[in-house]
Design a protein around this motif. Structure first.
Motif, short mmCIF file in Angstrom:
data_model
loop_
_atom_site.label_atom_id
_atom_site.label_comp_id
_atom_site.label_asym_id
_atom_site.label_seq_id
_atom_site.Cartn_x
_atom_site.Cartn_y
_atom_site.Cartn_z
N SER A 12 0.84 -1.20 0.00
CA SER A 12 0.00 0.00 0.00
C SER A 12 0.87 1.24 0.00
O SER A 12 2.07 1.20 0.28
CB SER A 12 -0.92 0.01 1.22
N ILE A 13 0.24 2.37 -0.31
CA ILE A 13 0.89 3.68 -0.21
C ILE A 13 -0.13 4.65 0.36
O ILE A 13 -1.28 4.71 -0.08
CB ILE A 13 1.44 4.15 -1.57
N GLY A 14 0.28 5.38 1.38
CA GLY A 14 -0.63 6.32 2.02
C GLY A 14 -1.89 5.68 2.56
O GLY A 14 -2.96 6.30 2.57
N GLY A 15 -1.78 4.43 2.97
CA GLY A 15 -2.94 3.72 3.50
C GLY A 15 -3.84 3.10 2.44
O GLY A 15 -4.81 2.41 2.78
N LYS A 16 -3.54 3.32 1.16
CA LYS A 16 -4.35 2.75 0.08
C LYS A 16 -3.68 1.49 -0.46
O LYS A 16 -2.53 1.52 -0.89
CB LYS A 16 -4.52 3.76 -1.05
N LEU A 19 -1.25 -3.37 -4.26
CA LEU A 19 -1.02 -4.78 -4.64
C LEU A 19 -1.84 -5.66 -3.71
O LEU A 19 -1.81 -5.50 -2.49
CB LEU A 19 0.46 -5.14 -4.55
N ARG A 20 -2.55 -6.63 -4.31
CA ARG A 20 -3.50 -7.44 -3.54
C ARG A 20 -3.25 -8.94 -3.70
O ARG A 20 -4.17 -9.72 -3.82
CB ARG A 20 -4.93 -7.10 -3.98
N GLY A 21 -1.99 -9.32 -3.70
CA GLY A 21 -1.67 -10.74 -3.76
C GLY A 21 -0.95 -11.13 -5.03
O GLY A 21 -1.45 -11.93 -5.83
N ILE A 22 0.25 -10.58 -5.25
CA ILE A 22 1.06 -10.89 -6.43
C ILE A 22 1.88 -12.14 -6.18
O ILE A 22 2.55 -12.27 -5.15
CB ILE A 22 2.01 -9.72 -6.77
N ASP A 23 1.83 -13.07 -7.13
CA ASP A 23 2.69 -14.26 -7.12
C ASP A 23 3.46 -14.30 -8.43
O ASP A 23 2.85 -14.23 -9.52
CB ASP A 23 1.85 -15.53 -6.98
N LEU A 24 4.78 -14.40 -8.35
CA LEU A 24 5.60 -14.38 -9.57
C LEU A 24 6.94 -15.04 -9.28
O LEU A 24 7.57 -14.77 -8.26
CB LEU A 24 5.82 -12.94 -10.03
N LYS A 42 1.54 -1.99 -11.71
CA LYS A 42 2.79 -2.40 -12.35
C LYS A 42 4.00 -1.66 -11.78
O LYS A 42 5.00 -2.28 -11.39
CB LYS A 42 2.70 -2.18 -13.87
N SER A 43 3.91 -0.34 -11.75
CA SER A 43 5.04 0.44 -11.24
C SER A 43 5.20 0.28 -9.74
O SER A 43 6.31 0.40 -9.21
CB SER A 43 4.87 1.92 -11.61
N THR A 44 4.10 0.02 -9.04
CA THR A 44 4.20 -0.26 -7.61
C THR A 44 5.05 -1.50 -7.37
O THR A 44 5.87 -1.54 -6.44
CB THR A 44 2.80 -0.45 -7.00
N LEU A 45 4.88 -2.49 -8.21
CA LEU A 45 5.69 -3.71 -8.08
C LEU A 45 7.17 -3.40 -8.23
O LEU A 45 7.99 -3.87 -7.43
CB LEU A 45 5.25 -4.74 -9.13
N SER A 46 7.53 -2.58 -9.21
CA SER A 46 8.93 -2.23 -9.39
C SER A 46 9.45 -1.42 -8.20
O SER A 46 10.59 -1.59 -7.76
CB SER A 46 9.13 -1.45 -10.70
N ALA A 47 8.60 -0.55 -7.65
CA ALA A 47 9.00 0.25 -6.49
C ALA A 47 9.25 -0.63 -5.27
O ALA A 47 10.19 -0.41 -4.50
CB ALA A 47 7.93 1.30 -6.18
N ILE A 48 8.42 -1.64 -5.08
CA ILE A 48 8.59 -2.56 -3.95
C ILE A 48 9.88 -3.35 -4.11
O ILE A 48 10.66 -3.53 -3.15
CB ILE A 48 7.39 -3.53 -3.85
N LEU A 49 10.16 -3.82 -5.32
CA LEU A 49 11.36 -4.63 -5.55
C LEU A 49 12.64 -3.85 -5.29
O LEU A 49 13.64 -4.42 -4.83
CB LEU A 49 11.36 -5.18 -6.98
N THR A 50 12.60 -2.55 -5.57
CA THR A 50 13.81 -1.73 -5.39
C THR A 50 13.86 -1.02 -4.05
O THR A 50 14.83 -0.32 -3.76
CB THR A 50 13.94 -0.71 -6.53
N GLY A 51 12.81 -1.15 -3.22
CA GLY A 51 12.86 -0.63 -1.86
C GLY A 51 12.44 0.81 -1.70
O GLY A 51 12.90 1.50 -0.79
N ASN A 52 11.53 1.28 -2.55
CA ASN A 52 11.03 2.65 -2.40
C ASN A 52 10.32 2.79 -1.05
O ASN A 52 9.33 2.11 -0.80
CB ASN A 52 10.06 2.96 -3.55
N THR A 56 4.51 0.46 1.49
CA THR A 56 4.54 -0.44 2.65
C THR A 56 4.06 -1.81 2.24
O THR A 56 2.97 -1.96 1.68
CB THR A 56 3.64 0.09 3.78
N VAL A 57 4.88 -2.82 2.50
CA VAL A 57 4.46 -4.21 2.27
C VAL A 57 3.68 -4.66 3.50
O VAL A 57 4.19 -4.63 4.61
CB VAL A 57 5.67 -5.12 2.02
N THR A 58 2.44 -5.07 3.28
CA THR A 58 1.57 -5.45 4.40
C THR A 58 1.43 -6.95 4.56
O THR A 58 0.98 -7.43 5.59
CB THR A 58 0.18 -4.82 4.22
N GLU A 59 1.81 -7.69 3.52
CA GLU A 59 1.69 -9.15 3.58
C GLU A 59 2.52 -9.75 2.45
O GLU A 59 2.75 -9.12 1.43
CB GLU A 59 0.22 -9.56 3.42
#
Length: 251
Positions: A12-16, A19-24, A42-52, A56-59
């Motif tokens: 999530s970002i800003g409480g929103k 990503l709701r369950g990505i498997d890859l 899509k871009s959120t996934l890249s941001a998570i992978l690079t540590g932006n 916030t990863v919630t699960e």
């Protein structure tokens, strides 16, 4: 061993929640295209992978080379071999490309217990890698991206990728705003860096990039989930029919 394993990733970002369950799962030597309508995640996934840090990863979990990626700070992810080509590369006034890249390369070498490159060795490497994307020497000697055109910035991104030789490259809409000639040059640079040990994630909306960089796997993201997996034929269907059929199937 897989290079990258993503399991039930929620973020999530800003409480929103985005990503709701990505498997890859991505193995060495593979190219994966990630497609989907705007706002799909899509871009959120890249941001998570690079540590932006804005996200916030919630699960869920991410393993990279068998290590817990989410436990690594952004700089360690880079040292471990993850590279992101930005959709909108930033300018860094006052920081020369030469100093920027020499620092980055030697920090990677330090992390991997390798000696730093001398000035002569570094300049030799820089000349060699510039040719991958036909980067003009004048651009290489200026501040990072300052005064560059959109195409020059994207070309500079691939030059940086060539210098760092990442194990996992993430191209986040690298084709955005490129004319045909710049797209060809950037794509040729990416293709020249392919190897059996490296993998790529290509995030795009456009068919032309996937004609130059041919993925073995295509994933469609919708509302924060991968809702369809396939090969290049899946991308062809998207270009022919759009995303409406995906939305109908996912609802």
């Amino acid at each position: 061993m897989s290079l990258l394993e993503i399991h039930n990733l929620h973020a999530s970002i800003g409480g929103k929640e985005i990503l709701r369950g990505i498997d890859l799962t991505i193995n060495p030597g593979e190219i994966h295209a990630v497609m989907g309508p705007n706002g799909a995640g899509k871009s959120t996934l890249s941001a998570i992978l690079t540590g932006n840090p804005a996200y916030t990863v919630t699960e869920g979990s991410i393993l990279y080379k068998g290590k817990d990626l989410l436990a690594m700070p952004p700089e360690q992810r880079s040292w471990e071999g993850i590279f992101l080509s930005f959709q909108y590369p930033v300018e860094i006034p006052g920081v020369s490309m030469v100093n920027f890249m020499r620092t980055a390369v030697n920090e990677h070498r330090k992390y991997n217990n390798q000696p730093a490159l001398s000035a002569t060795e570094f300049l030799r490497l820089m000349r060699e890698k510039r040719s991958v994307v036909q980067l003009d020497n004048k651009l290489a000697n200026r501040s990072v991206n300052e005064g560059f055109s959109g195409g020059e910035k994207k070309r500079n991104e691939i030059f940086q990728m060539a210098m760092l030789e990442p194990t996992l490259s993430i191209l986040d809409e690298t084709d955005s705003g490129l004319d045909v000639d710049a797209l060809r040059i950037v794509s040729d640079g990416v293709n020249r860096l392919k190897s059996a040990e490296r993998a790529s994630i290509v995030i795009t909306h456009y068919q032309k990039l996937l004609e130059y960089i041919e993925p073995q796997f295509v994933h469609i993201v919708y509302k924060g989930r991968i809702v369809e997996n396939g090969g290049p034929e899946l991308a062809n269907r998207i270009f022919a029919e759009g995303f409406d059929w995906v939305k109908e199937k996912a609802e």
